[in-house]
Design an enzyme around this catalytic site. Structure first.
Site, PDB file in Angstrom:
ATOM      1  N   TYR A 192      -2.978  10.220   7.970  1.00  0.00           N
ATOM      2  CA  TYR A 192      -4.356  10.635   8.230  1.00  0.00           C
ATOM      3  C   TYR A 192      -4.523  12.039   7.659  1.00  0.00           C
ATOM      4  O   TYR A 192      -3.730  12.476   6.822  1.00  0.00           O
ATOM      5  CB  TYR A 192      -4.546  10.561   9.762  1.00  0.00           C
ATOM      6  N   ARG A 245     -18.410  11.412  -0.013  1.00  0.00           N
ATOM      7  CA  ARG A 245     -18.043  12.678   0.640  1.00  0.00           C
ATOM      8  C   ARG A 245     -16.759  12.449   1.429  1.00  0.00           C
ATOM      9  O   ARG A 245     -16.771  12.298   2.643  1.00  0.00           O
ATOM     10  CB  ARG A 245     -19.195  13.131   1.555  1.00  0.00           C
ATOM     11  N   LYS A 263      -8.205   5.084   8.682  1.00  0.00           N
ATOM     12  CA  LYS A 263      -8.952   5.011   9.950  1.00  0.00           C
ATOM     13  C   LYS A 263      -8.588   3.722  10.690  1.00  0.00           C
ATOM     14  O   LYS A 263      -8.430   3.710  11.912  1.00  0.00           O
ATOM     15  CB  LYS A 263     -10.462   5.038   9.690  1.00  0.00           C
ATOM     16  N   GLU A 335     -18.247   5.665   7.152  1.00  0.00           N
ATOM     17  CA  GLU A 335     -17.308   6.782   7.029  1.00  0.00           C
ATOM     18  C   GLU A 335     -17.491   7.508   5.710  1.00  0.00           C
ATOM     19  O   GLU A 335     -17.499   6.891   4.642  1.00  0.00           O
ATOM     20  CB  GLU A 335     -15.879   6.209   7.114  1.00  0.00           C
ATOM     21  N   ASP A 336     -17.634   8.791   5.798  1.00  0.00           N
ATOM     22  CA  ASP A 336     -17.620   9.661   4.617  1.00  0.00           C
ATOM     23  C   ASP A 336     -18.646   9.286   3.546  1.00  0.00           C
ATOM     24  O   ASP A 336     -18.355   9.338   2.339  1.00  0.00           O
ATOM     25  CB  ASP A 336     -16.191   9.757   4.054  1.00  0.00           C
ATOM     26  N   ASP A 358     -18.978   7.628  12.099  1.00  0.00           N
ATOM     27  CA  ASP A 358     -17.877   8.431  12.621  1.00  0.00           C
ATOM     28  C   ASP A 358     -18.101   9.924  12.400  1.00  0.00           C
ATOM     29  O   ASP A 358     -17.763  10.747  13.251  1.00  0.00           O
ATOM     30  CB  ASP A 358     -16.597   7.982  11.906  1.00  0.00           C
ATOM     31  N   ASP A 359     -18.680  10.267  11.265  1.00  0.00           N
ATOM     32  CA  ASP A 359     -18.846  11.687  10.932  1.00  0.00           C
ATOM     33  C   ASP A 359     -19.985  12.317  11.723  1.00  0.00           C
ATOM     34  O   ASP A 359     -19.926  13.486  12.080  1.00  0.00           O
ATOM     35  CB  ASP A 359     -19.075  11.838   9.426  1.00  0.00           C
ATOM     36  N   ASN A 500     -12.295  19.332   7.026  1.00  0.00           N
ATOM     37  CA  ASN A 500     -11.042  18.673   6.640  1.00  0.00           C
ATOM     38  C   ASN A 500     -10.948  18.548   5.124  1.00  0.00           C
ATOM     39  O   ASN A 500     -11.978  18.492   4.474  1.00  0.00           O
ATOM     40  CB  ASN A 500     -10.986  17.269   7.255  1.00  0.00           C
TER      41      ASN A 500
HETATM   42  O1  LIG Z   1     -11.066  11.948   8.695  1.00  0.00           O
HETATM   43  C1  LIG Z   1     -11.007  12.942   9.446  1.00  0.00           C
HETATM   44  O2  LIG Z   1      -9.990  13.562   9.651  1.00  0.00           O
HETATM   45  C2  LIG Z   1     -12.259  13.376  10.176  1.00  0.00           C
HETATM   46  C3  LIG Z   1     -13.449  12.916   9.464  1.00  0.00           C
HETATM   47  O3  LIG Z   1     -14.007  11.882   9.742  1.00  0.00           O
HETATM   48  C4  LIG Z   1     -13.884  13.677   8.285  1.00  0.00           C
HETATM   49  O4  LIG Z   1     -13.434  14.808   8.064  1.00  0.00           O
HETATM   50  O5  LIG Z   1     -14.686  13.123   7.525  1.00  0.00           O
HETATM   51 MG   LIG Z   2     -15.024  11.073   8.068  1.00  0.00          MG
END
Ligand SMILES: O=C([O-])CC(=O)C(=O)O
Ligand SMILES: [Mg+2]
Length: 644
Positions: A192, A245, A263, A335-336, A358-359, A500
């Site tokens: 991760y 992103r 994830k 996600e992202d 999630d974000d 991150n």
């Molecule tokens: O993935 C991770 O560590 C946390 C997260 O969702 C991100 O930074 O987009």
């Molecule tokens: Mg994320």
């Protein structure tokens, strides 16, 4: 106990008609949990024991059969219905002759779901035609785990460890999860953040075997067909990205696949959702990353990103195909995605699908949980704090809105009133009323009456916040001056550097403690080692959504929730805060250690499910009397099964 029961390494195989263009891809592997072979004596290899069981419809006509008919309740609890539409087929429709057989010999060793490597017993080796295919030694799973850890620890480079872990996942799934679950604090930074970020950047070079489903613009009009290529039918959680992103690293196009894969590994390891129910997806709509477009090893489409109608209609086709393939109750975790799409997609699809960003939402819950816990150290209520954000994107506004909801609820004030405690700085400075017309929609709620401040330090001086939250993706923006100023008017300033991976964090843990004379309550998105300062060791908390999405997802699945309601998120945050012990607090920690994450996830799942029942959003009835026990009993265990 489940793991002492014997089971058969069963699979369903399809031999598709040679005339079908994609025939070779349509060998399907699917566990058949309810199948009983009680009367069979070993050796029980049964090639093609069953009559043709199902229909696969890969022909263009007739249309009627295109959608596997997955019974939603079964999708949650297991079992197979007329998934491939065989029963519905008419005489002149083409079907695929399916048969069930038992994996054996080399095929068994190559099947990551069933492979146990050197842990196959004498009997299993004999009954499953493995004799001679393995060296004579028999190892326990514990010994295998020791060996894997020993080897991992010899690698200096985290990316090497990442590749080794991915290889293990491809080779022996249960051992992968056993190693990950038992050593979660050591291995989370590998599978991760931060290592997964580097892995995505180099995904083309380290690519070995594909994982997950790639849906590119080339598949427009055929996404439903692509889903049929995925071997599992009982999918419960999808994590999907379009790679625009990735963490704070920007547009990594198709190579963002590392994120859904990582994830979902956490969904299983931390939340106990079984691996076969998890589907990682990357939607490839191109990339604007010139370096990748010119990289000979890039794995995605070599074109610039689709935008506007070309993008939205493609996502729409995808969302419809998900529902048609897996039913109403598959959880889709966005996600992202880049800000400009993330908010719109969430707003649009939360009305029709079971979606979670999630974000925006996961990060909001984990930060709110940490803040609720930090109140025990700072004193006062949430409403008595002043919050200042650097970064007003998905994470920033998501967190801000959830804090406002909690303040409104606790203080019985309006949301509008609650939002006044919260300020945001974006790339143009403090968000204030005078900028209202030029602000993106998601920022407008936080445009308060104030004179303009051009940068973070002037905003800190003007507003005197007690909580500083960084979600800007910009490293080193919490400067010495910013943190010293913050510490000048707070006994215990709360500092969260959430961006991150580690290389993008607004400050390091060491900086946060040093520049506040060790008084900061610190949390970060990616992990930092403990910091020793003036004889005191500060253990940092990881404010990462990994605390939240696995347990929340499990709670949604086990209750059969049909929508994600904000109250379910608030419930998750409160449960998380409640898990922080007095001892954790004494060490300055506002998050419980990851070591106990499965217990934490079970509690979060129970809290989320209880709220879903209360709101009438749960469909798994009747409600179990003990939701924590129910969550724990649903959780995947990585122990090997014994094969008959
Ligand atoms: O993935 C991770 O560590 C946390 C997260 O969702 C991100 O930074 O987009
Ligand atoms: Mg994320």
């Amino acid at each position: 106990m489940a793991f002492v029961q014997v089971s058969s390494p069963f699979r369903i195989l399809a031999c598709a008609a040679p005339s079908l263009p994609t025939a070779s891809q349509h060998v399907r592997t699917q566990s058949v949990p309810s199948l009983s072979l009680g009367t069979l004596q070993p050796p029980c290899i049964m090639p093609h024991v069953c009559p043709p069981a199902s229909v696969e419809n890969h022909v263009k006509e007739p249309k009627k059969l295109e959608t596997p008919d997955v019974n939603e309740d079964l999708a949650v609890s297991g079992g197979v219905r007329d998934v491939f539409g065989e029963d519905a087929a008419t005489e002149d429709q083409l079907i695929t002759p399916w048969s069930r057989n038992v994996a054996c010999g080399m095929e068994l060793l190559r099947d990551p779901h069933y492979n146990k490597g050197l842990a196959f017993s004498e009997k299993e080796r004999e009954y499953h035609y493995l004799t001679g295919l393995l060296p004579p030694t028999i190892l326990t799973q514990q010994m295998q785990e020791k060996r894997i850890l020993h080897n991992l620890r010899t690698y200096q480079d985290p990316l090497q460890k990442y590749v080794a872990m991915m290889d293990l996942q491809e080779r022996n799934e249960r051992l992968f999860y056993k190693v990950l679950i038992d050593n979660v604090e050591e291995l989370l930074p590998i599978v991760y953040t931060p290592t997964v970020g580097e892995a995505c950047q180099k995904y083309g070079s380290i690519f070995r075997r594909p994982r997950g489903l790639y849906i590119s613009l080339k598949e427009r009009g055929k996404i439903l067909e692509v889903f049929k290529n995925w071997p599992e039918k009982l999918v419960q959680v999808i994590v999907v990205t379009d790679g625009e992103r990735i963490l704070g690293l920007g547009d990594l196009g198709c190579q963002g696949m590392g994120i859904p894969v990582g994830k979902l590994a956490l969904y299983t390891a931390l939340g106990g959702v079984r691996p076969s129910a998890c589907l990682p997806i990357t939607i490839d709509v191109g990339t604007n990353n010139e370096t990748l477009l010119n990289d000979p090893f890039y794995i995605g489409l070599r074109r610039r990103r689709a935008i506007g109608e070309e993008y939205t209609s493609f996502i729409d086709e995808f969302m419809h195909a998900v529902k048609k393939s897996y039913g109403e109750k598959v959880l889709i975790q966005f996600e992202d995605f880049a800000n400009h799409n993330a908010f719109e997609l969430l707003e649009k699809y939360q009305k029709t699908h079971l979606v979670f960003n999630d974000d925006i939402q996961g990060t909001a819950v984990v930060v709110l949980g940490g803040l609720l816990a930090s109140l025990k150290l700072t004193g006062g209520t949430l409403a008595e704090h002043t919050f200042l954000f650097l970064g007003a994107g998905e994470a920033g506004t998501g967190i801000a809105e959830l804090i406002a909801s909690e303040i409104a609820l606790q203080g019985n004030v309006s949301l509008q009133e609650a939002r006044k405690r919260i300020w945001m700085v974006d790339s143009k400075g403090l968000i204030v009323k005078s900028r209202l017309d030029s602000l993106q929609r998601h920022k407008k709620n936080f445009a308060h009456e104030h004179e303009e401040c051009r940068d973070l330090i002037s905003a800190v001086k003007a507003l005197k916040p007690s909580v500083l939250i960084g979600c800007s993706g910009q490293r080193s923006t919490f400067t010495k001056e910013v943190l010293e100023t913050l510490a000048s008017f707070n006994m215990k300033p709360v500092v969260m550097a959430l961006s991150n991976p580690t290389s993008h964090a607004e400050c390091t843990a060491e900086e946060a403690y040093r520049w506040t004379q060790g008084r900061a309550i610190f949390g970060s998105g990616s992990p930092f080692d403990p910091v020793r300062l003036n004889e005191k060791v500060h253990v940092t908390g990881q404010a990462n959504n990994a605390y939240i999405f696995p347990g929340t997802g499990l709670g949604i699945i086990m209750s059969g929730a049909i929508r994600v309601h904000e109250d379910m998120l608030l419930a998750a945050a409160r449960v998380l805060a409640d898990q922080v012990s007095k001892e954790n607090m004494d060490n300055g920690l506002i998050y419980p250690p990851f070591q106990n994450i499965r217990k934490i996830s079970a509690n979060i799942a129970a809290g989320v499910a209880a709220k879903a029942y209360e709101l009438g959003l749960a469909t798994k009835l009747p409600q179990p009397s003990n939701l924590v026990a129910c969550a724990e009993s649903c959780m995947y265990s990585p122990q090997y099964r014994k094969y008959r």
